[in-house]
Design an enzyme around this catalytic site. Structure first.
Site, PDB file in Angstrom:
ATOM      1  N   HIS A   1       6.436 -19.948  -8.897  1.00 25.93           N
ATOM      2  CA  HIS A   1       5.339 -20.268  -8.063  1.00 25.93           C
ATOM      3  C   HIS A   1       5.731 -21.541  -7.404  1.00 25.93           C
ATOM      4  O   HIS A   1       4.852 -22.064  -6.652  1.00 25.93           O
ATOM      5  CB  HIS A   1       4.411 -20.298  -8.990  1.00 25.93           C
ATOM      6  CG  HIS A   1       3.000 -20.280  -8.292  1.00 25.93           C
ATOM      7  ND1 HIS A   1       2.691 -19.280  -7.227  1.00 25.93           N
ATOM      8  CD2 HIS A   1       1.837 -20.836  -8.277  1.00 25.93           C
ATOM      9  CE1 HIS A   1       1.293 -19.584  -6.935  1.00 25.93           C
ATOM     10  NE2 HIS A   1       0.998 -20.620  -7.464  1.00 25.93           N
ATOM     11  N   ASP A  33      -0.152 -22.070  -2.709  1.00 22.83           N
ATOM     12  CA  ASP A  33      -1.061 -21.513  -3.879  1.00 22.83           C
ATOM     13  C   ASP A  33      -2.605 -21.391  -2.837  1.00 22.83           C
ATOM     14  O   ASP A  33      -2.330 -20.540  -1.705  1.00 22.83           O
ATOM     15  CB  ASP A  33      -1.030 -22.710  -4.828  1.00 22.83           C
ATOM     16  CG  ASP A  33      -2.136 -22.101  -5.956  1.00 22.83           C
ATOM     17  OD1 ASP A  33      -1.607 -21.131  -6.585  1.00 22.83           O
ATOM     18  OD2 ASP A  33      -3.097 -22.685  -6.050  1.00 22.83           O
ATOM     19  N   TYR A  52     -11.261 -21.879  -8.053  1.00 23.72           N
ATOM     20  CA  TYR A  52     -11.558 -20.918  -9.080  1.00 23.72           C
ATOM     21  C   TYR A  52     -13.051 -20.111  -9.262  1.00 23.72           C
ATOM     22  O   TYR A  52     -13.249 -18.953  -9.147  1.00 23.72           O
ATOM     23  CB  TYR A  52     -11.271 -21.339 -10.602  1.00 23.72           C
ATOM     24  CG  TYR A  52      -9.732 -21.593 -10.725  1.00 23.72           C
ATOM     25  CD1 TYR A  52      -8.647 -20.623 -10.717  1.00 23.72           C
ATOM     26  CD2 TYR A  52      -9.174 -22.853 -10.640  1.00 23.72           C
ATOM     27  CE1 TYR A  52      -7.214 -20.969 -10.541  1.00 23.72           C
ATOM     28  CE2 TYR A  52      -7.847 -23.311 -10.730  1.00 23.72           C
ATOM     29  CZ  TYR A  52      -6.732 -22.199 -10.770  1.00 23.72           C
ATOM     30  OH  TYR A  52      -5.683 -22.771 -10.484  1.00 23.72           O
TER      31      TYR A  52
END
Length: 312
Positions: free
Chosen positions: A290, A103, A230
């Site tokens: 994922h 990720d 983020y």
């Protein structure tokens, strides 16, 4: 082979948790987790690599899991994580190591490879390919209701997450991120509400796993995790050379939702990252999500061990 050992390193005034297994004289492999993952997400790979003759090392980033949060989580950066990784290399006397990243950890790994190429034997990433370290333009194309767009806004995710305990937050994100496509929330809907409480866990994730994730986040919460990645995606690094010469492997699940990001399927399947990582090989795992390393550990472990053995 022994059991996974847990230690703490004092780095930049913080106590950072490190899990490790394998002989200290064996070739080192450093694992970098994503979100909402933690060192525990590499449990299957760590034991397999130790059994294959490698030293597996998996830290929790600052502000994640059992590691201390930074004094000002709202100011955390990717650069902090790269600096912590360099300090880990020094603390453990690692002249060189393989990096395996999942990720957003892929960005940490490749930044480290760009800044400290002499320290990197090779790079394996799962779920995200190499992306140049300039501001991530494709994020501008994401709709307002997409989770990244929501979580970039300070306070919104905190309010959403704060309605649930840590175990439920991780549960809901795992369920959402295991899908081949994440639905878009409407204006009045929060991401955590997009999973019903009766929705079953993915078959490869147990209640015990979920309890472990929840307990590991008791120490840190999610404040730093929302800042990095983020709210740090547009961080500038002023890196002029964006080419990585180290051997590299990308492992992608065929049903990874990241492939639905604007332009990502074409970029990944055409191996356009080879413009920057010429020694890159890409492998797709059928039915993989994922979380492919937890979903299909035996297949992923073989891919990893073959790559490490070929480049050690």
């Amino acid at each position: 082979m022994g059991e996974i050992e847990h230690t703490y390193l004092q780095i930049d005034g913080l106590k950072l948790h490190v899990a490790a297994i394998g002989d200290v004289a064996s070739p080192p492999v450093v694992f970098l987790h994503g979100f909402p993952e933690i060192w525990y997400s590499w449990r299957h790979q760590m034991t397999a690599l130790a059994g294959a003759g490698f030293r597996a090392i998996a830290p929790d980033y600052r502000g994640y899991g059992l590691s201390d949060p930074p004094p000002q989580p709202e100011n955390a950066t990717y650069a902090d994580l790269v600096a912590d990784l360099r300090a880990l290399f020094d603390a453990l006397s690692l002249p060189k190591a393989f990096l395996i990243a999942k990720d957003f950890g892929a960005r940490v790994a490749y930044l480290f490879a760009l800044i400290h190429p002499e320290k990197v034997s090779g790079v394996i990433t799962l779920g995200i390919p190499y992306l140049p370290p300039s501001p991530v333009k494709f994020l501008d194309l994401l709709p307002e209701g997409f989770y990244i767009s929501r979580w970039q806004k300070p306070g919104r995710a905190e309010a959403d997450f704060g309605r649930f305990d840590n175990k439920t937050v991780v549960r809901n994100i795992y369920i959402l991120f295991s899908r081949s496509e994440i639905p878009i929330a409407d204006e009045n809907q929060e991401i955590m509400d997009m999973v019903d409480s009766s929705t079953s866990l993915p078959s490869w994730l147990t209640e015990e796993d979920l309890a472990n994730y929840g307990s590991l986040y008791e120490n840190s919460g999610f404040q730093t995790a929302l800042k990095v990645p983020y709210r740090s995606l547009f961080e500038e690094f002023n890196i002029t050379n964006t080419k990585v010469d180290a051997p590299a492997l990308l492992i992608m699940g065929e049903k990874d939702y990241f492939l639905k990001f604007p332009g990502m399927e074409d970029y990944t399947k055409a191996e356009q990252a080879k413009m920057f990582v010429p020694n890159l090989e890409t492998v797709f795992v059928p039915e993989g999500s994922h979380f492919v390393q937890e979903q299909f550990p035996e297949q992923v472990n073989k891919l990893i061990i073959d790559f490490l053995s070929n480049h050690s």
